[in-house]
Design a protein around this motif. Structure first.
Motif, PDB file in Angstrom:
ATOM      1  N   VAL A 253       0.949  -1.063  -0.136  1.00 16.58           N
ATOM      2  CA  VAL A 253       0.066   0.023   0.003  1.00 16.58           C
ATOM      3  C   VAL A 253       1.130   1.307  -0.079  1.00 16.58           C
ATOM      4  CG1 VAL A 253      -1.840   1.107   1.124  1.00 16.58           C
ATOM      5  CG2 VAL A 253      -1.907  -1.089   1.160  1.00 16.58           C
ATOM      6  N   ILE A 254       0.754   2.288  -0.686  1.00 13.49           N
ATOM      7  CA  ILE A 254       1.325   3.424  -0.972  1.00 13.49           C
ATOM      8  C   ILE A 254       0.427   4.380  -1.805  1.00 13.49           C
ATOM      9  CG2 ILE A 254       2.454   2.777  -3.115  1.00 13.49           C
ATOM     10  CD1 ILE A 254       4.967   4.296  -2.091  1.00 13.49           C
ATOM     11  N   ARG A 255       0.602   5.593  -1.508  1.00 12.77           N
ATOM     12  CA  ARG A 255      -0.175   6.809  -2.192  1.00 12.77           C
ATOM     13  C   ARG A 255       0.200   6.741  -3.951  1.00 12.77           C
ATOM     14  NH1 ARG A 255      -1.333  12.116   0.989  1.00 12.77           N
ATOM     15  NH2 ARG A 255      -1.270  12.884  -1.222  1.00 12.77           N
ATOM     16  N   LYS A 256      -0.695   6.927  -4.388  1.00 10.46           N
ATOM     17  CA  LYS A 256      -0.346   7.001  -5.941  1.00 10.46           C
ATOM     18  C   LYS A 256       0.456   7.954  -6.364  1.00 10.46           C
ATOM     19  CE  LYS A 256      -2.709   5.745 -10.340  1.00 10.46           C
ATOM     20  NZ  LYS A 256      -4.219   5.468 -10.987  1.00 10.46           N
ATOM     21  N   ASP A 257       0.336   9.295  -5.417  1.00  4.52           N
ATOM     22  CA  ASP A 257       0.704  10.316  -6.074  1.00  4.52           C
ATOM     23  C   ASP A 257       2.275  10.410  -5.490  1.00  4.52           C
ATOM     24  OD1 ASP A 257       0.270  10.721  -3.451  1.00  4.52           O
ATOM     25  OD2 ASP A 257      -0.472  12.525  -3.654  1.00  4.52           O
ATOM     26  N   SER A 258       2.645   9.555  -5.040  1.00  3.64           N
ATOM     27  CA  SER A 258       4.182   9.531  -4.317  1.00  3.64           C
ATOM     28  C   SER A 258       5.381   9.123  -5.502  1.00  3.64           C
ATOM     29  CB  SER A 258       4.419   8.523  -3.050  1.00  3.64           C
ATOM     30  OG  SER A 258       4.033   7.168  -3.774  1.00  3.64           O
ATOM     31  N   TYR A 274      -3.343   3.797  -2.076  1.00  2.00           N
ATOM     32  CA  TYR A 274      -3.798   4.076  -0.866  1.00  2.00           C
ATOM     33  C   TYR A 274      -5.251   4.443  -1.047  1.00  2.00           C
ATOM     34  CZ  TYR A 274      -4.599   6.095   3.770  1.00  2.00           C
ATOM     35  OH  TYR A 274      -4.863   6.458   4.941  1.00  2.00           O
ATOM     36  N   ARG A 275      -6.043   3.887  -0.250  1.00  2.00           N
ATOM     37  CA  ARG A 275      -7.736   4.410  -0.026  1.00  2.00           C
ATOM     38  C   ARG A 275      -8.670   4.057  -1.600  1.00  2.00           C
ATOM     39  NH1 ARG A 275      -9.673   6.751   4.396  1.00  2.00           N
ATOM     40  NH2 ARG A 275     -11.226   7.904   3.470  1.00  2.00           N
ATOM     41  N   THR A 276      -8.017   3.352  -2.343  1.00  2.00           N
ATOM     42  CA  THR A 276      -8.832   3.010  -3.380  1.00  2.00           C
ATOM     43  C   THR A 276      -9.767   1.848  -2.907  1.00  2.00           C
ATOM     44  OG1 THR A 276      -7.364   1.398  -4.344  1.00  2.00           O
ATOM     45  CG2 THR A 276      -7.288   3.692  -5.211  1.00  2.00           C
ATOM     46  N   VAL A 277     -10.893   1.662  -3.605  1.00  2.00           N
ATOM     47  CA  VAL A 277     -11.859   0.480  -3.286  1.00  2.00           C
ATOM     48  C   VAL A 277     -10.977  -0.870  -3.141  1.00  2.00           C
ATOM     49  CG1 VAL A 277     -13.631  -1.038  -3.940  1.00  2.00           C
ATOM     50  CG2 VAL A 277     -13.849   1.525  -4.147  1.00  2.00           C
ATOM     51  N   GLY A 278     -10.220  -1.226  -4.225  1.00  2.00           N
ATOM     52  CA  GLY A 278      -9.301  -2.536  -4.395  1.00  2.00           C
ATOM     53  C   GLY A 278      -8.498  -2.609  -3.003  1.00  2.00           C
ATOM     54  N   GLN A 279      -7.811  -1.589  -2.667  1.00  2.00           N
ATOM     55  CA  GLN A 279      -6.722  -1.484  -1.539  1.00  2.00           C
ATOM     56  C   GLN A 279      -7.631  -1.644  -0.189  1.00  2.00           C
ATOM     57  OE1 GLN A 279      -6.156   1.603   0.929  1.00  2.00           O
ATOM     58  NE2 GLN A 279      -5.587  -0.267   1.880  1.00  2.00           N
ATOM     59  N   SER A 294       2.562   1.395  13.945  1.00  2.00           N
ATOM     60  CA  SER A 294       1.558   0.856  14.449  1.00  2.00           C
ATOM     61  C   SER A 294       0.162   1.065  14.368  1.00  2.00           C
ATOM     62  CB  SER A 294       1.745   1.366  16.005  1.00  2.00           C
ATOM     63  OG  SER A 294       1.513   2.656  16.156  1.00  2.00           O
ATOM     64  N   GLY A 295      -0.149   2.217  13.488  1.00  2.00           N
ATOM     65  CA  GLY A 295      -1.404   2.425  13.087  1.00  2.00           C
ATOM     66  C   GLY A 295      -2.197   1.906  11.885  1.00  2.00           C
ATOM     67  N   VAL A 296      -2.206   0.402  12.173  1.00  2.00           N
ATOM     68  CA  VAL A 296      -2.596  -0.576  11.077  1.00  2.00           C
ATOM     69  C   VAL A 296      -3.796  -0.126  10.210  1.00  2.00           C
ATOM     70  CG1 VAL A 296      -3.173  -2.919  10.553  1.00  2.00           C
ATOM     71  CG2 VAL A 296      -1.329  -2.312  11.939  1.00  2.00           C
ATOM     72  N   PRO A 297      -4.832   0.194  11.016  1.00  2.00           N
ATOM     73  CA  PRO A 297      -6.068   0.384  10.076  1.00  2.00           C
ATOM     74  C   PRO A 297      -6.033   1.567   9.218  1.00  2.00           C
ATOM     75  CG  PRO A 297      -6.663  -0.148  12.389  1.00  2.00           C
ATOM     76  CD  PRO A 297      -5.495  -0.047  12.360  1.00  2.00           C
ATOM     77  N   SER A 298      -5.300   2.701   9.580  1.00  2.00           N
ATOM     78  CA  SER A 298      -5.106   4.009   9.044  1.00  2.00           C
ATOM     79  C   SER A 298      -4.073   3.632   7.781  1.00  2.00           C
ATOM     80  CB  SER A 298      -4.304   4.711   9.661  1.00  2.00           C
ATOM     81  OG  SER A 298      -5.143   5.398  10.741  1.00  2.00           O
ATOM     82  N   PHE A 299      -3.143   2.614   7.810  1.00  2.00           N
ATOM     83  CA  PHE A 299      -2.271   2.441   6.836  1.00  2.00           C
ATOM     84  C   PHE A 299      -2.993   1.458   5.824  1.00  2.00           C
ATOM     85  CE2 PHE A 299       0.637   3.821   9.643  1.00  2.00           C
ATOM     86  CZ  PHE A 299       1.751   4.387   8.684  1.00  2.00           C
ATOM     87  N   GLY A 300      -4.248   0.773   6.275  1.00  2.00           N
ATOM     88  CA  GLY A 300      -5.065  -0.163   5.570  1.00  2.00           C
ATOM     89  C   GLY A 300      -6.152   0.379   4.870  1.00  2.00           C
ATOM     90  N   GLY A 301      -6.361   2.027   4.974  1.00  2.00           N
ATOM     91  CA  GLY A 301      -7.182   2.609   4.491  1.00  2.00           C
ATOM     92  C   GLY A 301      -8.385   3.169   5.050  1.00  2.00           C
TER      93      GLY A 301
END
Length: 592
Positions: A253-258, A274-279, A294-301
């Motif tokens: 998972v990574i931001r598309k604009d990076s 990051y934060r697309t439906v598929g992700q 540590s903030g797993v859900p936030s990195f999970g979208g």
């Protein structure tokens, strides 16, 4: 947002009569045992002897233990300065030290219908029934939604309610029809309640529609900073893609604009934006998460507000593959209750010694000595370069926003931090010796200070680089000697058995507590407290070709368990062994 944060019960509200509440931190079912972890609001040092847990009306034995609980928006919690680097500003980042309890019930002892309630016996002999509030996503249920539910084995767990307060947990053996009926009620609540969310209603519906495609996949999800790759997550993801372990679906998972997203695509990989439906679906259906932060859900979208709408659907086994080595006091965001890690992968026995302290609450089988993924890329390519890479200080950087680099701080140039390091870069003796001995100097900013690059003055003798424009692997492998204060990249550098020099200026104390690593007895190089002392030490090293001294080589060998490049392989094999022992969790509704 304010109205929504009031939700069904409102974390900011106490019980109607002011009595303490039970804070439910975690529920899980593993190896045929249902487990519940929590604490009692207002009792920080020890649980009162009058706390009773009733299972089906009878007092049930539980275990008490001191612990450190880090939770957002927990009543009575005190703010923790500093915190982790990737903090979502929408989250309430707080820390409270509180004694906790653990209740374990073998599933074989559960009846068809079961109730769990909490009572507190007062000095008068009377008993108070306690209400329940959930603290985070590991609780599975959420007291923010009346019709929240969670299933395990053949059972469904829900809250019982009285006057808008959760007063107990009901655990009932149910079939698919009963669970789907409960789901319909929850979906209606999410869609129509003032504290609901149409967006999360859609996400939850899509989750169910995707079940035929996604439920059978063995998804292994990982990440680094969302705006930058190059850490343990990327290395492990690439290992999985390149070696294709049987049945594993790797997701990074990574931001598309990076910039690193584009780089990975150019290299032939397929990161998940990051934060697309598929992700988001990949996180909801993941069987294992290999986390660097540590903030797993936030990195999970899902941010702190969103995760409550789907936390009952999460089935992933969380593991930690680390960002920096765990040798400081990290109990506030790395203890078991934060992510319920089932594996914590370490590079040093000293990490395991630190993480074995009671405040972390990890079992011995969780802490694994394997090395960490990014060390596989640490191959010495010395190009006569002196690397200066200090860590940051929370009070000199702007606040973070989840998934983005920090903003520029116009007051940074007035700080002692800036004065000390800009002065070092301008030191005449350092520059002249480097030029005479054929070395160049690279000053690498910490990611939290990337925006301050323009404040530092470089030239042909000194290059200033942000973490976004140069890879850590390149900076580390091409350098001959590293100068740092407390940065965790010292371990990466020492892993290659190269010299480190520490600059512990009295004007810049660290913003964390020491845990399992002590610089005077374990450090990988000389400790300097003044600029002239530091410069003389660096110059002496350059005069001798930056040769590692045997005394410090012995310390490096003692610290690290490995010096090879097989860390990803060991982690992968251990994760497979865990799945084989515990079974890959199914995603079918029959198993939910």
């Amino acid at each position: 947002m304010t109205d929504r944060l009031d939700r069904w019960d409102g974390y900011a509200k106490r019980s109607a009569d002011g009595r303490p509440r039970v804070i439910l931190d975690l529920m899980e079912c593993e190896n045929g045992v249902f487990r519940m972890d929590g604490s009692l609001e207002s009792y920080e040092k020890e649980l009162p002897g009058g706390l009773k847990i009733l299972v089906n009306g009878k007092k049930y034995a539980y275990v008490t233990k001191p612990g450190v609980v880090r939770r957002g928006c927990v009543p009575g919690a005190e703010a923790k300065t500093g915190g982790t680097e990737d903090t979502d500003l929408q989250e309430c980042s707080t820390v409270v030290k509180r004694a906790s309890f653990a209740l374990e019930i073998p599933v074989s002892e559960l009846c068809r219908k079961n109730t769990v309630r909490f009572r507190l016996e007062k000095a008068s002999g009377q008993e108070q029934e306690l209400s329940i509030v959930t603290s985070d996503y590991q609780a599975k249920l959420t007291s923010a939604l009346r019709y929240s539910w969670w299933s395990f084995s053949a059972f469904m767990a829900v809250f019982s309610w009285k006057d808008r307060e959760a007063t107990g947990i009901m655990i009932e053996k149910t079939g698919r029809a009963a669970r789907m009926a409960r789901e319909m009620r929850l979906l209606k609540e999410i869609l129509t309640a003032p504290y609901g969310s149409r967006q999360m209603f859609v996400v939850r519906c899509v989750y169910w529609l995707a079940a035929p495609v996604c439920s059978g996949k063995n998804i292994w999800l990982t990440f680094d900073k969302l705006y930058k790759g190059g850490d343990c997550g990327e290395y492990f993801y690439k290992y999985l893609e390149d070696h294709r372990p049987a049945g594993v679906v790797p997701v990074y998972v990574i931001r598309k604009d990076s910039g690193d997203y584009a780089r990975l695509v150019r290299e032939g990989y397929h990161p998940s934006p990051y934060r697309t439906v598929g992700q988001r679906l990949s996180y909801l259906y993941a069987s294992m998460v290999f986390a660097t932060h540590s903030g797993v859900p936030s990195f999970g979208g899902f941010n702190k507000w969103e995760i409550r709408y789907v936390q009952d659907r999460l089935r992933a086994v969380n593991t930690c593959i680390q960002h920096g080595l765990s040798v400081q006091d990290l109990t506030y965001d790395s203890n078991r209750l934060v992510n319920n890690n089932k594996r914590y992968y370490c590079a040093s026995g000293y990490e395991i010694e630190n993480l074995s302290k009671p405040s972390y609450d990890y079992g011995k089988d969780v802490l694994r000595l394997t090395g960490i993924p990014r060390y596989d890329g640490l191959v010495n390519r010395d190009k006569k370069q002196i690397l200066i890479a200090p860590t940051w200080r929370s009070y000199v950087a702007m606040p973070s926003v989840m998934g983005s680099s920090r903003a520029y701080n116009p007051e940074f140039v007035h700080t002692e931090y800036y004065r000390i390091y800009q002065g070092l870069l301008e030191n005449r003796m350092l520059r002249e010796t480097a030029q005479r001995c054929g070395y160049r100097i690279l000053y690498l900013l910490h990611p939290a200070l990337d925006a301050q690059k323009k404040d530092f003055h470089g030239d042909d003798a000194v290059k200033i680089a942000s973490s976004l424009e140069i890879s850590y692997e390149q900076a580390l492998t091409e350098s001959s000697l590293m100068v740092t204060d407390y940065s965790g990249v010292q371990f990466d550098f020492a892993y290659m058995r190269k010299p480190v020099v520490y600059f512990h200026s009295p004007g810049l104390p660290p913003h964390y507590e020491e845990g399992g690593f002590f610089y005077d007895t374990q450090g990988f190089g000389e400790i300097c407290t003044q600029e002239d002392e530091l410069v003389q030490t660096i110059c002496d090293y350059m005069e001798s070709g930056c040769a590692l001294k045997p005394f410090y080589r012995a310390r490096q060998d003692d610290f690290f368990a490995f010096d090879d490049h097989e860390n990803c392989r060991r982690i992968c094999e251990d994760a497979f062994a865990f799945q084989k022992e515990h079974g890959v969790r199914k995603r079918s509704e029959d198993s939910d």
